[in-house]
Design a protein around this motif. Structure first.
Motif, short mmCIF file in Angstrom:
data_model
loop_
_atom_site.label_atom_id
_atom_site.label_comp_id
_atom_site.label_asym_id
_atom_site.label_seq_id
_atom_site.Cartn_x
_atom_site.Cartn_y
_atom_site.Cartn_z
N GLN A 1 22.76 44.83 -3.54
CA GLN A 1 24.17 44.45 -3.63
C GLN A 1 24.31 42.99 -4.04
N VAL A 2 25.27 42.74 -4.89
CA VAL A 2 25.60 41.38 -5.32
C VAL A 2 27.10 41.20 -5.16
N GLN A 3 27.50 40.09 -4.57
CA GLN A 3 28.91 39.75 -4.47
C GLN A 3 29.19 38.60 -5.44
N LEU A 4 30.29 38.73 -6.16
CA LEU A 4 30.63 37.76 -7.20
C LEU A 4 32.03 37.22 -6.95
N VAL A 5 32.17 35.90 -7.03
CA VAL A 5 33.46 35.27 -6.82
C VAL A 5 33.71 34.28 -7.95
N GLU A 6 34.78 34.52 -8.72
CA GLU A 6 35.13 33.64 -9.83
C GLU A 6 36.07 32.53 -9.36
N SER A 7 36.03 31.43 -10.10
CA SER A 7 36.96 30.34 -9.87
C SER A 7 37.15 29.58 -11.18
N GLY A 8 38.17 28.74 -11.22
CA GLY A 8 38.36 27.86 -12.37
C GLY A 8 39.46 28.27 -13.33
N GLY A 9 40.10 29.40 -13.10
CA GLY A 9 41.18 29.79 -13.98
C GLY A 9 42.39 28.90 -13.80
N GLY A 10 43.37 29.08 -14.70
CA GLY A 10 44.59 28.31 -14.58
C GLY A 10 45.40 28.37 -15.86
N LEU A 11 46.35 27.45 -15.94
CA LEU A 11 47.25 27.35 -17.10
C LEU A 11 46.85 26.15 -17.94
N VAL A 12 46.71 26.37 -19.24
CA VAL A 12 46.31 25.28 -20.14
C VAL A 12 47.05 25.44 -21.45
N GLU A 89 45.94 33.85 -27.44
CA GLU A 89 45.36 35.18 -27.37
C GLU A 89 44.16 35.25 -26.42
N ASP A 90 43.72 34.11 -25.90
CA ASP A 90 42.67 34.11 -24.87
C ASP A 90 43.25 34.39 -23.48
N THR A 91 44.57 34.45 -23.37
CA THR A 91 45.21 34.72 -22.09
C THR A 91 44.79 36.09 -21.56
N ALA A 92 44.25 36.10 -20.34
CA ALA A 92 43.75 37.34 -19.74
C ALA A 92 43.25 37.04 -18.34
N ILE A 93 42.93 38.09 -17.62
CA ILE A 93 42.16 37.96 -16.39
C ILE A 93 40.69 38.00 -16.80
N TYR A 94 39.94 37.04 -16.35
CA TYR A 94 38.52 36.94 -16.70
C TYR A 94 37.67 37.39 -15.50
N TYR A 95 36.73 38.27 -15.79
CA TYR A 95 35.87 38.85 -14.76
C TYR A 95 34.42 38.48 -15.00
N CYS A 96 33.75 38.17 -13.93
CA CYS A 96 32.30 37.97 -13.92
C CYS A 96 31.67 39.31 -13.54
N ALA A 97 30.54 39.63 -14.17
CA ALA A 97 29.88 40.89 -13.90
C ALA A 97 28.36 40.72 -13.92
N TYR A 111 27.59 47.45 -16.47
CA TYR A 111 27.51 46.40 -15.46
C TYR A 111 27.81 47.00 -14.10
N HIS A 112 27.03 46.58 -13.11
CA HIS A 112 27.05 47.25 -11.82
C HIS A 112 27.92 46.57 -10.77
N TYR A 113 28.12 45.27 -10.91
CA TYR A 113 28.89 44.53 -9.91
C TYR A 113 29.92 43.66 -10.61
N TRP A 114 31.08 43.53 -9.97
CA TRP A 114 32.20 42.81 -10.56
C TRP A 114 32.85 41.88 -9.55
N GLY A 115 33.33 40.76 -10.05
CA GLY A 115 34.17 39.90 -9.23
C GLY A 115 35.60 40.37 -9.25
N GLN A 116 36.46 39.64 -8.57
CA GLN A 116 37.86 40.04 -8.44
C GLN A 116 38.71 39.56 -9.61
N GLY A 117 38.16 38.64 -10.40
CA GLY A 117 38.86 38.14 -11.57
C GLY A 117 39.61 36.85 -11.31
N THR A 118 39.80 36.08 -12.38
CA THR A 118 40.58 34.85 -12.31
C THR A 118 41.46 34.77 -13.55
#
Length: 124
Positions: A1-12, A89-97, A111-118
């Motif tokens: 099992q792998v747990q993934l947590v994304e960070s760093g998203g925002g408005l630019v 057009e890069d606007t989206a929820i970004y997921y680590c996997a 891909y077997h494991y996913w983060g919650q997205g940012t």
């Protein structure tokens, strides 16, 4: 099992930069290919970039090649996505996997494991 947590998203603003980070915990991080995917409203999840276990092989989608750079740190168990020259057009929820394999894949199904997205929002 792998747990993934994304960070760093925002408005630019268009033309700006953001750096996403994904922290992994669980089984040996270096056993996994790591990837970034994104999903915009009303669209399917799409491949952005991936990196193999030691960082020796990289792959990026045509739409981001030359603007986005993926990297990993197997000591800190993190994977990053440096995003430059951002476009609306890069606007989206970004997921680590994470993919339990040695070969890079562009398919989300492999891909077997996913983060919650940012959320990344690029204004024009």
């Amino acid at each position: 099992q792998v747990q993934l947590v994304e960070s760093g998203g925002g408005l630019v603003q268009a033309g700006g930069s953001l750096r996403l980070s994904c922290a992994a915990s669980g089984r040996s991080f270096s056993d996994y290919v790591m990837g970034w995917f994104r999903q915009a409203p009303g669209k399917e999840r799409e491949f952005v970039a991936a990196i193999n276990w030691d960082g020796g092989r990289l792959s990026a989608a045509d739409s981001v090649r030359g603007r986005f750079t993926i990297s990993r740190d197997n000591v800190k168990n993190t994977v990053g996505l440096q995003m430059n020259s951002l476009k609306p057009e890069d606007t989206a929820i970004y997921y680590c996997a994470a993919r339990s394999a040695y070969e890079i894949s562009w398919s989300a199904d492999e891909y077997h494991y996913w983060g919650q997205g940012t959320q990344v929002t690029v204004s024009s």
